[in-house]
Scaffold this motif. Structure first.
Motif, PDB file in Angstrom:
ATOM      1  N   SER A   1     -32.719 -32.085  -6.620  1.00 47.04           N
ATOM      2  CA  SER A   1     -32.061 -30.918  -6.463  1.00 47.04           C
ATOM      3  C   SER A   1     -32.882 -29.727  -6.742  1.00 47.04           C
ATOM      4  O   SER A   1     -33.630 -29.966  -7.844  1.00 47.04           O
ATOM      5  CB  SER A   1     -30.611 -30.965  -7.204  1.00 47.04           C
ATOM      6  OG  SER A   1     -30.878 -30.699  -8.576  1.00 47.04           O
ATOM      7  N   GLU A   2     -32.749 -28.607  -6.156  1.00 48.15           N
ATOM      8  CA  GLU A   2     -33.392 -27.309  -6.574  1.00 48.15           C
ATOM      9  C   GLU A   2     -33.142 -26.735  -7.922  1.00 48.15           C
ATOM     10  O   GLU A   2     -34.005 -26.371  -8.605  1.00 48.15           O
ATOM     11  CB  GLU A   2     -32.998 -26.313  -5.454  1.00 48.15           C
ATOM     12  CG  GLU A   2     -33.732 -24.975  -5.682  1.00 48.15           C
ATOM     13  CD  GLU A   2     -35.227 -24.936  -5.118  1.00 48.15           C
ATOM     14  OE1 GLU A   2     -36.045 -24.163  -5.601  1.00 48.15           O
ATOM     15  OE2 GLU A   2     -35.642 -26.111  -4.646  1.00 48.15           O
ATOM     16  N   GLY A   3     -31.958 -27.166  -8.567  1.00 40.90           N
ATOM     17  CA  GLY A   3     -31.715 -26.593  -9.761  1.00 40.90           C
ATOM     18  C   GLY A   3     -32.463 -27.042 -10.952  1.00 40.90           C
ATOM     19  O   GLY A   3     -32.946 -26.431 -11.945  1.00 40.90           O
ATOM     20  N   ILE A   4     -32.805 -28.320 -11.055  1.00 33.38           N
ATOM     21  CA  ILE A   4     -33.357 -29.075 -11.596  1.00 33.38           C
ATOM     22  C   ILE A   4     -34.914 -28.892 -11.712  1.00 33.38           C
ATOM     23  O   ILE A   4     -35.884 -28.489 -12.693  1.00 33.38           O
ATOM     24  CB  ILE A   4     -33.385 -30.729 -11.852  1.00 33.38           C
ATOM     25  CG1 ILE A   4     -33.776 -31.398 -13.264  1.00 33.38           C
ATOM     26  CG2 ILE A   4     -33.954 -31.283 -10.636  1.00 33.38           C
ATOM     27  CD1 ILE A   4     -33.441 -32.926 -13.455  1.00 33.38           C
TER      28      ILE A   4
ATOM     29  N   ASP B   1     -28.236 -17.943  -4.416  1.00 35.09           N
ATOM     30  CA  ASP B   1     -29.615 -17.522  -3.385  1.00 35.09           C
ATOM     31  C   ASP B   1     -30.705 -18.202  -4.082  1.00 35.09           C
ATOM     32  O   ASP B   1     -31.778 -18.690  -3.424  1.00 35.09           O
ATOM     33  CB  ASP B   1     -29.481 -16.207  -3.678  1.00 35.09           C
ATOM     34  CG  ASP B   1     -28.505 -15.363  -2.592  1.00 35.09           C
ATOM     35  OD1 ASP B   1     -28.236 -16.138  -1.575  1.00 35.09           O
ATOM     36  OD2 ASP B   1     -28.131 -14.267  -3.016  1.00 35.09           O
ATOM     37  N   THR B   2     -30.569 -18.308  -5.525  1.00 42.07           N
ATOM     38  CA  THR B   2     -31.814 -18.943  -6.506  1.00 42.07           C
ATOM     39  C   THR B   2     -31.337 -19.075  -7.710  1.00 42.07           C
ATOM     40  O   THR B   2     -30.425 -18.624  -8.464  1.00 42.07           O
ATOM     41  CB  THR B   2     -32.808 -17.756  -6.583  1.00 42.07           C
ATOM     42  OG1 THR B   2     -33.949 -18.156  -7.429  1.00 42.07           O
ATOM     43  CG2 THR B   2     -32.276 -16.371  -7.264  1.00 42.07           C
ATOM     44  N   PHE B   3     -32.069 -20.275  -8.201  1.00 38.69           N
ATOM     45  CA  PHE B   3     -31.751 -20.703  -9.579  1.00 38.69           C
ATOM     46  C   PHE B   3     -32.799 -20.032 -10.623  1.00 38.69           C
ATOM     47  O   PHE B   3     -32.727 -20.390 -11.711  1.00 38.69           O
ATOM     48  CB  PHE B   3     -31.699 -22.027  -9.669  1.00 38.69           C
ATOM     49  CG  PHE B   3     -30.748 -22.903  -8.976  1.00 38.69           C
ATOM     50  CD1 PHE B   3     -29.668 -23.376  -9.431  1.00 38.69           C
ATOM     51  CD2 PHE B   3     -30.923 -23.261  -7.484  1.00 38.69           C
ATOM     52  CE1 PHE B   3     -28.674 -24.180  -8.933  1.00 38.69           C
ATOM     53  CE2 PHE B   3     -30.057 -23.976  -6.805  1.00 38.69           C
ATOM     54  CZ  PHE B   3     -28.770 -24.453  -7.562  1.00 38.69           C
ATOM     55  N   LYS B   4     -33.686 -19.301 -10.072  1.00 42.12           N
ATOM     56  CA  LYS B   4     -34.897 -18.994 -10.882  1.00 42.12           C
ATOM     57  C   LYS B   4     -34.609 -18.027 -12.210  1.00 42.12           C
ATOM     58  O   LYS B   4     -35.048 -18.363 -13.074  1.00 42.12           O
ATOM     59  CB  LYS B   4     -35.741 -17.962  -9.912  1.00 42.12           C
ATOM     60  CG  LYS B   4     -37.293 -17.756 -10.663  1.00 42.12           C
ATOM     61  CD  LYS B   4     -38.063 -17.035  -9.858  1.00 42.12           C
ATOM     62  CE  LYS B   4     -39.387 -16.857 -10.467  1.00 42.12           C
ATOM     63  NZ  LYS B   4     -40.519 -16.203  -9.566  1.00 42.12           N
ATOM     64  N   ASP B   5     -33.732 -17.079 -11.914  1.00 40.39           N
ATOM     65  CA  ASP B   5     -33.108 -16.201 -12.868  1.00 40.39           C
ATOM     66  C   ASP B   5     -32.548 -16.829 -14.093  1.00 40.39           C
ATOM     67  O   ASP B   5     -32.633 -16.725 -15.355  1.00 40.39           O
ATOM     68  CB  ASP B   5     -32.187 -15.214 -12.488  1.00 40.39           C
ATOM     69  CG  ASP B   5     -33.010 -14.068 -11.565  1.00 40.39           C
ATOM     70  OD1 ASP B   5     -34.269 -14.210 -11.627  1.00 40.39           O
ATOM     71  OD2 ASP B   5     -32.296 -13.611 -10.882  1.00 40.39           O
ATOM     72  N   ALA B   6     -31.638 -18.043 -13.693  1.00 38.54           N
ATOM     73  CA  ALA B   6     -31.060 -18.946 -14.837  1.00 38.54           C
ATOM     74  C   ALA B   6     -31.850 -19.679 -15.441  1.00 38.54           C
ATOM     75  O   ALA B   6     -31.854 -19.953 -16.913  1.00 38.54           O
ATOM     76  CB  ALA B   6     -29.953 -19.736 -14.129  1.00 38.54           C
ATOM     77  N   ALA B   7     -32.917 -20.107 -14.743  1.00 37.71           N
ATOM     78  CA  ALA B   7     -33.860 -21.172 -15.250  1.00 37.71           C
ATOM     79  C   ALA B   7     -34.663 -20.166 -16.316  1.00 37.71           C
ATOM     80  O   ALA B   7     -34.991 -20.755 -17.491  1.00 37.71           O
ATOM     81  CB  ALA B   7     -34.630 -21.526 -14.110  1.00 37.71           C
TER      82      ALA B   7
ATOM     83  N   TYR C   1     -23.996 -19.133 -15.551  1.00 40.00           N
ATOM     84  CA  TYR C   1     -24.880 -17.857 -15.266  1.00 40.00           C
ATOM     85  C   TYR C   1     -24.164 -17.275 -14.025  1.00 40.00           C
ATOM     86  O   TYR C   1     -24.044 -17.987 -12.952  1.00 40.00           O
ATOM     87  CB  TYR C   1     -26.255 -18.401 -14.978  1.00 40.00           C
ATOM     88  CG  TYR C   1     -27.247 -17.120 -14.891  1.00 40.00           C
ATOM     89  CD1 TYR C   1     -27.947 -16.736 -16.044  1.00 40.00           C
ATOM     90  CD2 TYR C   1     -27.557 -16.562 -13.880  1.00 40.00           C
ATOM     91  CE1 TYR C   1     -28.796 -15.689 -16.032  1.00 40.00           C
ATOM     92  CE2 TYR C   1     -28.480 -15.472 -13.733  1.00 40.00           C
ATOM     93  CZ  TYR C   1     -29.114 -15.385 -14.934  1.00 40.00           C
ATOM     94  OH  TYR C   1     -29.924 -14.245 -14.769  1.00 40.00           O
ATOM     95  N   PRO C   2     -23.895 -15.940 -13.912  1.00 45.75           N
ATOM     96  CA  PRO C   2     -23.366 -15.364 -12.772  1.00 45.75           C
ATOM     97  C   PRO C   2     -24.290 -15.505 -11.527  1.00 45.75           C
ATOM     98  O   PRO C   2     -25.414 -15.494 -11.513  1.00 45.75           O
ATOM     99  CB  PRO C   2     -23.302 -13.865 -13.139  1.00 45.75           C
ATOM    100  CG  PRO C   2     -23.282 -13.887 -14.599  1.00 45.75           C
ATOM    101  CD  PRO C   2     -24.248 -15.176 -15.012  1.00 45.75           C
ATOM    102  N   THR C   3     -23.585 -15.464 -10.432  1.00 46.65           N
ATOM    103  CA  THR C   3     -24.537 -15.510  -9.288  1.00 46.65           C
ATOM    104  C   THR C   3     -24.596 -14.103  -8.427  1.00 46.65           C
ATOM    105  O   THR C   3     -24.847 -14.323  -7.385  1.00 46.65           O
ATOM    106  CB  THR C   3     -24.064 -16.657  -8.148  1.00 46.65           C
ATOM    107  OG1 THR C   3     -22.423 -16.505  -8.041  1.00 46.65           O
ATOM    108  CG2 THR C   3     -24.235 -18.017  -8.817  1.00 46.65           C
ATOM    109  N   CYS C   4     -24.289 -13.039  -9.200  1.00 43.89           N
ATOM    110  CA  CYS C   4     -24.568 -11.941  -8.630  1.00 43.89           C
ATOM    111  C   CYS C   4     -26.159 -11.398  -8.771  1.00 43.89           C
ATOM    112  O   CYS C   4     -26.815 -12.121  -9.259  1.00 43.89           O
ATOM    113  CB  CYS C   4     -23.785 -10.849  -9.385  1.00 43.89           C
ATOM    114  SG  CYS C   4     -24.497 -10.664 -11.383  1.00 43.89           S
ATOM    115  N   ARG C   5     -26.418 -10.354  -8.141  1.00 40.26           N
ATOM    116  CA  ARG C   5     -27.963 -10.105  -8.351  1.00 40.26           C
ATOM    117  C   ARG C   5     -28.199  -9.698  -9.789  1.00 40.26           C
ATOM    118  O   ARG C   5     -27.438  -9.190 -10.571  1.00 40.26           O
ATOM    119  CB  ARG C   5     -28.113  -8.690  -7.521  1.00 40.26           C
ATOM    120  CG  ARG C   5     -28.242  -8.727  -6.020  1.00 40.26           C
ATOM    121  CD  ARG C   5     -28.386  -7.568  -5.104  1.00 40.26           C
ATOM    122  NE  ARG C   5     -27.159  -6.663  -5.397  1.00 40.26           N
ATOM    123  CZ  ARG C   5     -27.298  -5.453  -5.112  1.00 40.26           C
ATOM    124  NH1 ARG C   5     -28.214  -4.937  -4.369  1.00 40.26           N
ATOM    125  NH2 ARG C   5     -26.136  -4.455  -5.536  1.00 40.26           N
TER     126      ARG C   5
END
Length: 254
Positions: free
Chosen positions: A13-16, A136-142, A167-171
């Motif tokens: 998965s993309e998240g991991i 859109d992306t997991f990068k910020d949460a990571a 983690y919020p999924t807003c910008r």
């Protein structure tokens, strides 16, 4: 620092992937995760068949990675007690989950259960989830998980603990800040969908939509709803301490 990374969405998965990559600067990262999606498996373990472990090429990285045909809790147990038995992880980070693990969702969550199992094995842990499945992306949460992982490890060095992050999924510029929260309440409407098979027999899908309930201001549900990152300390002692004295006063007899 040695970091064990796992999840319940599966090792591909993309998240991991984004989580493991972000954690590389902190130390040695090892990925041990299910070979397929294991969402909502809770704290289940596999008892009635053997577990298979496969060494895996993890995307475009050189990280040590193992896929297991079991639950997230199986993955943590096998990782700590077999694969890494001579090199115990300093911390376990589970996620990033594709969707929220808020309030009472944590009881069902494979992502959170993996973190709970780490704590049972006396390893500090973090569970990380996104507030919706529209990602859109997991990068910020990571990157956020990476920034706090070292602090969480230091906090729980002498007392093992678990931190649940949503983690919020807003910008990124719309995130209002960070709140330390308590677990809220999550209930679902129309959670069973009935269908008929070709023989006319009923079968059911468990589904449903989260209900909009009145929540405490300090809850994780309210924090995420208002675009805050929610950090909730949790533990696995389910004792309801407030009822202990009441039950003792009942003086039950054999």
């Amino acid at each position: 620092m040695r970091i064990l990374v796992t999840n319940d969405d599966g090792i591909f998965s993309e998240g991991i992937y984004q989580l493991a990559k972000a954690l590389i600067p902190l130390g040695e990262v090892i990925v041990v995760a299910p070979n397929k999606e294991q969402s909502a498996t809770g704290h289940s373990i596999t008892l009635h068949r053997p577990l298979r472990v496969s060494n895996t090429k993890f995307f475009d990285t050189e990280l040590e990675a193992h896929a297991i045909d079991g639950t997230p809790v199986d993955c943590v147990k096998v990782a700590v007690e077999a694969i890494l038995k001579d090199r115990k992880p300093d911390i376990v980070v589970s996620g990033i989950n594709n969707g929220p693990n808020l309030g009472t969702d944590v009881i069902y969550s494979g992502t959170v259960s993996a973190a709970v199992e780490a704590a049972i094995l006396e390893i500090p842990s973090i569970a990380v989830s996104m507030a919706t499945t529209k990602i859109d992306t997991f990068k910020d949460a990571a990157e956020f998980a990476c920034r706090i992982a070292k602090s969480i490890h230091q906090l729980y060095r002498s007392k093992v603990g678990i931190v649940n992050i949503n983690y919020p999924t807003c910008r990124r510029e719309s995130i209002q800040g960070i709140k330390i929260t308590s677990l809220g309440i999550r209930r679902y409407s129309s959670s069973l969908i009935e269908r008929k098979d070709p023989r006319g027999d009923s079968y059911y899908w468990i589904s449903g939509k989260a209900m909009d309930l009145e929540e405490a201001e300090d809850s994780d549900v309210m924090a995420v709803k208002n675009n805050f990152i929610s950090i909730t300390p949790i533990h696995f002692d389910l004792t309801h301490f407030k009822d202990l004295d009441s039950l003792r006063r009942m003086n039950f007899k054999v």
